[in-house]
Design an enzyme around this catalytic site. Structure first.
Site, PDB file in Angstrom:
ATOM      1  N   ALA A  66      40.878  44.099  40.976  1.00 59.64           N
ATOM      2  CA  ALA A  66      40.954  45.097  39.906  1.00 59.64           C
ATOM      3  C   ALA A  66      40.355  44.462  38.662  1.00 59.64           C
ATOM      4  CB  ALA A  66      42.411  45.467  39.661  1.00 59.64           C
ATOM      5  N   GLY A 111      42.466  43.581  44.500  1.00 56.71           N
ATOM      6  CA  GLY A 111      42.119  44.968  44.832  1.00 56.71           C
ATOM      7  C   GLY A 111      40.945  45.055  45.794  1.00 56.71           C
ATOM      8  N   GLU A 114      42.447  44.645  49.089  1.00 57.38           N
ATOM      9  CA  GLU A 114      43.185  45.892  49.360  1.00 57.38           C
ATOM     10  C   GLU A 114      42.230  47.021  49.751  1.00 57.38           C
ATOM     11  OE1 GLU A 114      45.237  45.421  45.492  1.00 57.38           O
ATOM     12  OE2 GLU A 114      47.034  45.985  46.604  1.00 57.38           O
ATOM     13  N   GLU A 134      47.174  37.918  42.960  1.00 53.56           N
ATOM     14  CA  GLU A 134      47.858  38.584  41.842  1.00 53.56           C
ATOM     15  C   GLU A 134      48.980  37.761  41.226  1.00 53.56           C
ATOM     16  OE1 GLU A 134      46.975  40.060  44.658  1.00 53.56           O
ATOM     17  OE2 GLU A 134      46.047  41.993  44.231  1.00 53.56           O
TER      18      GLU A 134
HETATM   19  N1  COA Z   1      38.125  41.503  36.683  1.00 52.47           N
HETATM   20  C1  COA Z   1      37.261  41.480  35.649  1.00 52.47           C
HETATM   21  N2  COA Z   1      36.216  40.637  35.585  1.00 52.47           N
HETATM   22  C2  COA Z   1      36.042  39.781  36.601  1.00 52.47           C
HETATM   23  C3  COA Z   1      36.913  39.746  37.700  1.00 52.47           C
HETATM   24  C4  COA Z   1      37.994  40.666  37.723  1.00 52.47           C
HETATM   25  N3  COA Z   1      38.863  40.738  38.732  1.00 52.47           N
HETATM   26  N4  COA Z   1      36.508  38.776  38.539  1.00 52.47           N
HETATM   27  C5  COA Z   1      35.403  38.236  37.998  1.00 52.47           C
HETATM   28  N5  COA Z   1      35.133  38.837  36.821  1.00 52.47           N
HETATM   29  C6  COA Z   1      34.028  38.535  35.894  1.00 52.47           C
HETATM   30  C7  COA Z   1      34.267  37.264  35.126  1.00 52.47           C
HETATM   31  O1  COA Z   1      35.100  37.492  34.015  1.00 52.47           O
HETATM   32  C8  COA Z   1      32.854  36.907  34.750  1.00 52.47           C
HETATM   33  O2  COA Z   1      32.450  37.715  33.672  1.00 52.47           O
HETATM   34  P1  COA Z   1      31.677  37.069  32.396  1.00 52.47           P
HETATM   35  O3  COA Z   1      30.414  36.500  32.976  1.00 52.47           O
HETATM   36  O4  COA Z   1      31.442  38.230  31.485  1.00 52.47           O
HETATM   37  O5  COA Z   1      32.575  36.006  31.856  1.00 52.47           O
HETATM   38  C9  COA Z   1      32.047  37.330  35.965  1.00 52.47           C
HETATM   39  O6  COA Z   1      32.847  38.295  36.629  1.00 52.47           O
HETATM   40  C10 COA Z   1      31.734  36.199  36.919  1.00 52.47           C
HETATM   41  O7  COA Z   1      32.960  35.598  37.296  1.00 52.47           O
HETATM   42  P2  COA Z   1      33.231  34.035  37.195  1.00 52.47           P
HETATM   43  O8  COA Z   1      34.717  33.833  37.112  1.00 52.47           O
HETATM   44  O9  COA Z   1      32.412  33.425  36.092  1.00 52.47           O
HETATM   45  O10 COA Z   1      32.671  33.522  38.592  1.00 52.47           O
HETATM   46  P3  COA Z   1      33.118  32.225  39.386  1.00 52.47           P
HETATM   47  O11 COA Z   1      32.120  32.064  40.484  1.00 52.47           O
HETATM   48  O12 COA Z   1      33.323  31.073  38.475  1.00 52.47           O
HETATM   49  O13 COA Z   1      34.547  32.581  40.035  1.00 52.47           O
HETATM   50  C11 COA Z   1      36.134  33.987  41.162  1.00 52.47           C
HETATM   51  C12 COA Z   1      34.643  33.596  41.003  1.00 52.47           C
HETATM   52  C13 COA Z   1      36.159  35.197  42.097  1.00 52.47           C
HETATM   53  C14 COA Z   1      36.903  32.818  41.813  1.00 52.47           C
HETATM   54  C15 COA Z   1      36.750  34.329  39.787  1.00 52.47           C
HETATM   55  O14 COA Z   1      35.895  35.255  39.136  1.00 52.47           O
HETATM   56  C16 COA Z   1      38.121  34.948  39.857  1.00 52.47           C
HETATM   57  O15 COA Z   1      39.086  34.236  40.091  1.00 52.47           O
HETATM   58  N6  COA Z   1      38.230  36.280  39.587  1.00 52.47           N
HETATM   59  C17 COA Z   1      39.473  36.962  39.514  1.00 52.47           C
HETATM   60  C18 COA Z   1      40.073  37.175  40.887  1.00 52.47           C
HETATM   61  C19 COA Z   1      41.429  37.855  40.779  1.00 52.47           C
HETATM   62  O16 COA Z   1      42.370  37.315  40.250  1.00 52.47           O
HETATM   63  N7  COA Z   1      41.502  39.073  41.312  1.00 52.47           N
HETATM   64  C20 COA Z   1      42.714  39.835  41.332  1.00 52.47           C
HETATM   65  C21 COA Z   1      42.812  40.707  40.151  1.00 52.47           C
HETATM   66  S1  COA Z   1      44.340  41.615  40.171  1.00 52.47           S
END
Ligand code: COA
Length: 259
Positions: A66, A111, A114, A134
């Site tokens: 999400a 999400g 999911e 989460e």
């Molecule tokens: N919601 C909003 N933005 C997200 C996102 C999410 N769930 N997941 C990634 N992004 C965005 C980042 O903020 C970043 O944006 P920016 O460039 O404007 O800063 C961009 O996507 C790239 O992500 P980044 O974190 O820089 O990539 P990474 O390769 O270093 O890490 C992940 C990849 C997937 C490990 C990491 O993005 C992450 O942990 N995301 C969240 C996962 C999560 O907790 N999901 C459950 C949500 S309830």
């Protein structure tokens, strides 16, 4: 139909929905949900569509969850509305009379996992990663994840993944039964299409009833075996049942009409 946050295409009866926010790893914003809602309704309504693929734009993520940027300051009631909206859209995918396959091309987190689990099958690329992180955010899955992960892989392993927030690789997802197939990235859409075209060659009403029966297993208050008896009886009333039997006897390929 024009969409802002997803791309769609219809080819050979297969409707492909691509979540298209690659710079945000295809995170599920309200806008994505609005588009997805309409696209799922299109799958139900358009007679040319026999099955659907959901995938993510770019080579890094299916959907990384999400959209966390929309979470700030949510009240209890707003949180419940957000979860409820997500569940409505994902339930519509799960209950679609036509098959949905998640073509998981990278991170499938929160999400995103999911969404993949709401689809009827998951085909993963070798680079796919699944997880429900989460609890790292002080949250739990809200779009059906606590229920569908247990349904798919069993309570013990599901609770481990839900509580540790561990991310698992594609081969582990395959071993656990979370992924149906793992293929090289370049074969992901071809494999998903191959499965959907095979299903499209069968009797459409029977396919819809298989999905209904599968969902009945997890529906409170429904006797699945009785439900199956009822659906079997309904099949016997269809033209396709007559055609299927005739084609077998006449040693020819059945021409099903979905009637
Ligand atoms: N919601 C909003 N933005 C997200 C996102 C999410 N769930 N997941 C990634 N992004 C965005 C980042 O903020 C970043 O944006 P920016 O460039 O404007 O800063 C961009 O996507 C790239 O992500 P980044 O974190 O820089 O990539 P990474 O390769 O270093 O890490 C992940 C990849 C997937 C490990 C990491 O993005 C992450 O942990 N995301 C969240 C996962 C999560 O907790 N999901 C459950 C949500 S309830």
């Amino acid at each position: 139909m024009s969409y802002e946050n997803i791309l769609t295409s219809l080819d050979n009866g297969i409707f492909t929905i691509t979540i298209n926010r690659p710079d945000k790893l295809n995170a599920l914003s309200k806008g994505v949900f609005n588009d997805l809602d309409v696209a799922v309704k299109e799958v139900y309504a358009n007679k040319e569509i026999t099955g659907a693929i959901i995938t993510g734009s770019g080579d890094k993520a299916f959907v990384a969850g999400a959209d966390i940027s929309e979470f700030g300051g949510l009240t209890k009631e707003e949180g419940k509305r957000l979860a409820s909206r997500g569940q409505d859209v994902f339930n519509a995918i799960e209950h679609s009379p036509k098959p949905f396959i998640a073509a998981v091309n990278g991170f499938s987190l929160g999400g995103g996992c999911e969404l993949a689990m709401a689809c009827h099958m998951r085909v993963a690329s070798e680079s796919a990663r699944f997880g429900q992180p989460e609890v790292n955010l002080g949250l739990i899955p809200g779009y059906g994840g606590t229920q569908r992960l247990i349904q798919l892989i069993g309570k013990g392993k599901a609770l481990e993944l839900l509580m540790t927030a561990d991310m698992i690789k594609a081969d582990e997802a395959l071993r656990l039964g979370l992924a149906n197939h793992v293929v090289p990235a370049e074969e992901l859409l071809a494999k998903s299409t191959e499965i959907l075209l095979k299903i499209a060659s069968k009797a459409p009403l029977a396919i819809a009833k298989v999905i209904e029966c599968g969902n009945a297993f997890f529906t409170d208050g429904v006797n699945g075996l009785q439900f199956e008896i009822d659906k079997f009886g309904e099949c016997c009333e269809t033209e396709d049942f007559v055609e299927g039997g005739s084609a077998f006897v006449e040693k020819r390929k059945a021409a099903f009409k979905g009637r």
